[in-house]
Write a protein that holds these residues in place. Structure first.
Motif, PDB file in Angstrom:
ATOM      1  N   ASN A 266      -0.751  -1.433  -6.117  1.00  0.00           N
ATOM      2  CA  ASN A 266       0.481  -1.011  -5.223  1.00  0.00           C
ATOM      3  C   ASN A 266       1.764  -1.199  -5.715  1.00  0.00           C
ATOM      4  O   ASN A 266       2.760  -1.182  -4.900  1.00  0.00           O
ATOM      5  CB  ASN A 266       0.189  -1.644  -3.856  1.00  0.00           C
ATOM      6  CG  ASN A 266       0.390  -3.334  -3.939  1.00  0.00           C
ATOM      7  OD1 ASN A 266       0.730  -3.972  -5.414  1.00  0.00           O
ATOM      8  ND2 ASN A 266       0.273  -4.116  -3.042  1.00  0.00           N
ATOM      9  N   GLY A 301      -3.521  -5.884   4.376  1.00  0.00           N
ATOM     10  CA  GLY A 301      -3.152  -4.723   4.612  1.00  0.00           C
ATOM     11  C   GLY A 301      -1.399  -4.740   5.070  1.00  0.00           C
ATOM     12  O   GLY A 301      -0.941  -3.816   5.655  1.00  0.00           O
ATOM     13  N   PRO A 304      -0.145  -3.126   1.484  1.00  0.00           N
ATOM     14  CA  PRO A 304      -1.722  -2.535   1.265  1.00  0.00           C
ATOM     15  C   PRO A 304      -1.765  -1.713  -0.133  1.00  0.00           C
ATOM     16  O   PRO A 304      -0.838  -1.648  -0.872  1.00  0.00           O
ATOM     17  CB  PRO A 304      -1.547  -1.390   2.138  1.00  0.00           C
ATOM     18  CG  PRO A 304      -0.502  -1.010   2.781  1.00  0.00           C
ATOM     19  CD  PRO A 304       0.191  -2.410   2.502  1.00  0.00           C
ATOM     20  N   THR A 306      -2.567   0.781  -2.828  1.00  0.00           N
ATOM     21  CA  THR A 306      -2.202   2.403  -2.630  1.00  0.00           C
ATOM     22  C   THR A 306      -2.976   3.297  -3.478  1.00  0.00           C
ATOM     23  O   THR A 306      -2.748   4.451  -3.605  1.00  0.00           O
ATOM     24  CB  THR A 306      -0.472   2.562  -3.073  1.00  0.00           C
ATOM     25  OG1 THR A 306      -0.333   2.037  -4.190  1.00  0.00           O
ATOM     26  CG2 THR A 306       0.343   2.070  -2.069  1.00  0.00           C
ATOM     27  N   ARG A 316      -4.680   0.048   5.753  1.00  0.00           N
ATOM     28  CA  ARG A 316      -3.512   0.300   5.435  1.00  0.00           C
ATOM     29  C   ARG A 316      -2.652  -0.422   6.544  1.00  0.00           C
ATOM     30  O   ARG A 316      -1.279  -0.323   6.284  1.00  0.00           O
ATOM     31  CB  ARG A 316      -3.360   1.806   5.808  1.00  0.00           C
ATOM     32  CG  ARG A 316      -3.970   2.923   4.813  1.00  0.00           C
ATOM     33  CD  ARG A 316      -3.624   4.287   4.957  1.00  0.00           C
ATOM     34  NE  ARG A 316      -4.128   4.798   6.264  1.00  0.00           N
ATOM     35  CZ  ARG A 316      -5.340   5.236   6.673  1.00  0.00           C
ATOM     36  NH1 ARG A 316      -6.263   5.150   5.451  1.00  0.00           N
ATOM     37  NH2 ARG A 316      -5.591   5.622   7.680  1.00  0.00           N
ATOM     38  N   THR A 317      -3.050  -1.288   7.474  1.00  0.00           N
ATOM     39  CA  THR A 317      -2.120  -2.077   8.203  1.00  0.00           C
ATOM     40  C   THR A 317      -2.818  -2.897   8.624  1.00  0.00           C
ATOM     41  O   THR A 317      -4.311  -3.329   8.222  1.00  0.00           O
ATOM     42  CB  THR A 317      -2.049  -1.126   9.571  1.00  0.00           C
ATOM     43  OG1 THR A 317      -3.292  -1.248  10.310  1.00  0.00           O
ATOM     44  CG2 THR A 317      -1.305   0.050   9.330  1.00  0.00           C
TER      45      THR A 317
END
Length: 490
Positions: A266, A301, A304, A306, A316-317
């Motif tokens: 990420n 998350g 997160p 990528t 993603r959250t």
């Protein structure tokens, strides 16, 4: 003659006895550690020395003269300064303004800023600190630099006795060494240091004398070189060091993979491959900045992944992670894990009320919360008490209860026992092992290598945002640090 002599100190609050007949000495140029479980009376004793509380019984002598403090300013005038775990600094003011707050030099009726800043710079230089100066805003300083400001404040009033309360609780590993160097400089100036810490390594690294308090009474005072870690733990909590960590899981106790990452990245992390298995505690080691916390936040998350793959899902959250059965016990429970002015019950229900996670039947009820608090061994299990009034260990248990309310399958711990006394540490370790035995997958990040080695069924070592290697349980501290710091491991 001792620089400080406290004799027969006693104190009660609302009829409850907090200190009973405590004696404590401090010698010029020495570090005297004061240790004990939360509630042992350490903070109350130090607040009496600092003039915050008046003793009900006993006397205090400095340089052979009996002193009576009716106010913290009285203690300050007698050369006593205390540096609390939570710094007393004004972030929007300069370093010099903080150092001379309430004592600003005046020239022609105006604050003499030039003199104030020059004197601050002189004090900083005396400690070997050149990375910032009197004009700098406190807000822009690191935690370690803010701690230096607190020490300079003490020196600016000619303190000869300095109390340090958990001084490394918020410091990174490399910053701890800087604090060690500062303490040695203070010793060279014949300043007596009373050092409160739950970290036994620091006690043995720094102190010449150690006093053990238990239940408001002094158990013993001895030369630090004359006692070992096992004996010190036994004196504090009444159990042997060999009982400090619960037994590790056996190979057949590790179950299915509950969370897997392949090629996760990420921007801060890259090439992350790991499996977290039911029944297993996976330890994560690494130097500050190696990516340990970033790994936990990526899985959770908050920051997160990528790229790469993650099963059962790549959240993603945070809400998606919680819904997938993933929980995170953050390293800073006060600012990230708890609502300090709310009750224990409201904190225990924070996740259940603010996420889509399903709460097991009955756990949100009043009786269910109380039963949950008893499960995490909160003492006493009072759901209506505000969390800010709990000890660090009990606050951490409330954080754990918050996640138990929604029953996660994977639980990530970032510094699970930071700022927690040795008795509460053992209770939290037992709870973690119990959760693993009940089928949870646990990932534990810790800067304390004895904890990492004692608790982990396997150890991942991180470096530069990557997993540098995996070690078997019981690996030595030297092996872990070599893998964490070696260029060859990258």
């Amino acid at each position: 003659m001792s620089l400080l002599r406290m004799r027969g100190i006693g104190k009660s609050f609302l009829g409850g006895r907090v200190l009973t007949g405590v004696d404590l000495d401090a010698e010029a140029g020495q570090v005297h550690a004061v240790v004990g479980e939360n509630g042992a009376g350490k903070s109350t004793l130090m607040k009496i020395l600092a003039g915050v509380h008046a003793p009900d019984e006993g006397t205090i002598e400095i340089d052979g003269t009996t002193v009576v403090f009716g106010h913290p300013l009285d203690a300050q005038r007698s050369g006593v300064a205390i540096i609390y775990q939570e710094f007393n600094l004004l972030p929007d003011r300069s370093v010099a303004e903080n150092v001379f707050l309430g004592r600003e030099p005046v020239r022609r009726g105006l604050v003499d800023r030039a003199k104030m800043e020059a004197e601050t710079d002189r004090l900083l230089a005396g400690l070997g600190e050149t990375s910032f100066g009197g004009r700098d805003a406190v807000r822009r300083l690191s935690v370690a630099q803010q701690q230096v400001v607190e020490i300079v404040k003490a020196l600016s009033v000619d303190a000869r006795i300095i109390v340090m309360d958990e001084p490394t609780a918020s410091l990174a590993e490399h910053e701890v060494e800087l604090l060690y160097a500062l303490i040695r400089r203070l010793q060279e100036r014949d300043i007596a240091i009373l050092y409160i810490s739950h970290r036994l390594r620091e006690v043995f690294d720094l102190s010449q004398q150690v006093t053990v308090l238990k239940d408001g009474a002094r158990v013993t005072t001895t030369a630090t070189s004359g006692v070992g870690p096992a004996e010190l733990v036994r004196l504090m909590v009444g159990r042997e060091l060999s009982d400090y960590f619960p037994p590790r899981a056996t190979a057949d106790e590790a179950g299915e993979v509950l969370l897997g990452v392949r090629g996760g990245g990420n921007g801060k992390l890259s090439g992350i491959d790991l499996d977290l298995r039911a029944g297993q505690i996976t330890g994560v080691a690494g130097l500050q900045g190696s990516g340990r916390t970033e790994l936990a936040k990526a899985i959770f998350g908050a920051e997160p992944f990528t790229s790469g793959e993650m099963t059962p899902c790549r959240p993603r959250t945070v809400r998606q992670a919680v819904a997938a059965g993933i929980g995170l016990v953050t390293e800073d429970r006060k600012s990230e894990g708890l609502a300090l002015r709310q009750s224990v019950r409201d904190n225990a229900l924070l996740v259940a009320r603010t996420s889509a996670a399903r709460t097991p039947a009955g756990r949100a009820s009043r009786g269910g919360v109380r039963a949950l608090l008893e499960t995490v061994r909160l003492s006493p299990p009072d759901p209506d008490k505000e969390v800010r009034y709990l000890s660090g260990g009990n606050q951490q248990k409330v954080v754990l209860a918050k996640w138990m309310t929604v029953g996660p399958r994977v639980l990530l711990f970032d510094e699970p026992t930071r700022g927690v006394d040795v008795g509460a540490k053992a209770a939290i370790h037992d709870l973690m092992r119990q959760l693993a035995r009940e089928g949870m997958a646990i990932m534990m990040i810790s800067s304390e290598l004895p904890e990492l080695i004692g608790m982990s069924d396997r150890i991942l070592v991180m470096r530069d945002g990557r997993i540098a290697g995996e070690l078997s349980p019981g690996a030595s501290e030297e092996t872990i640090m070599h893998l964490a710091a070696s260029e060859e491991a990258a």
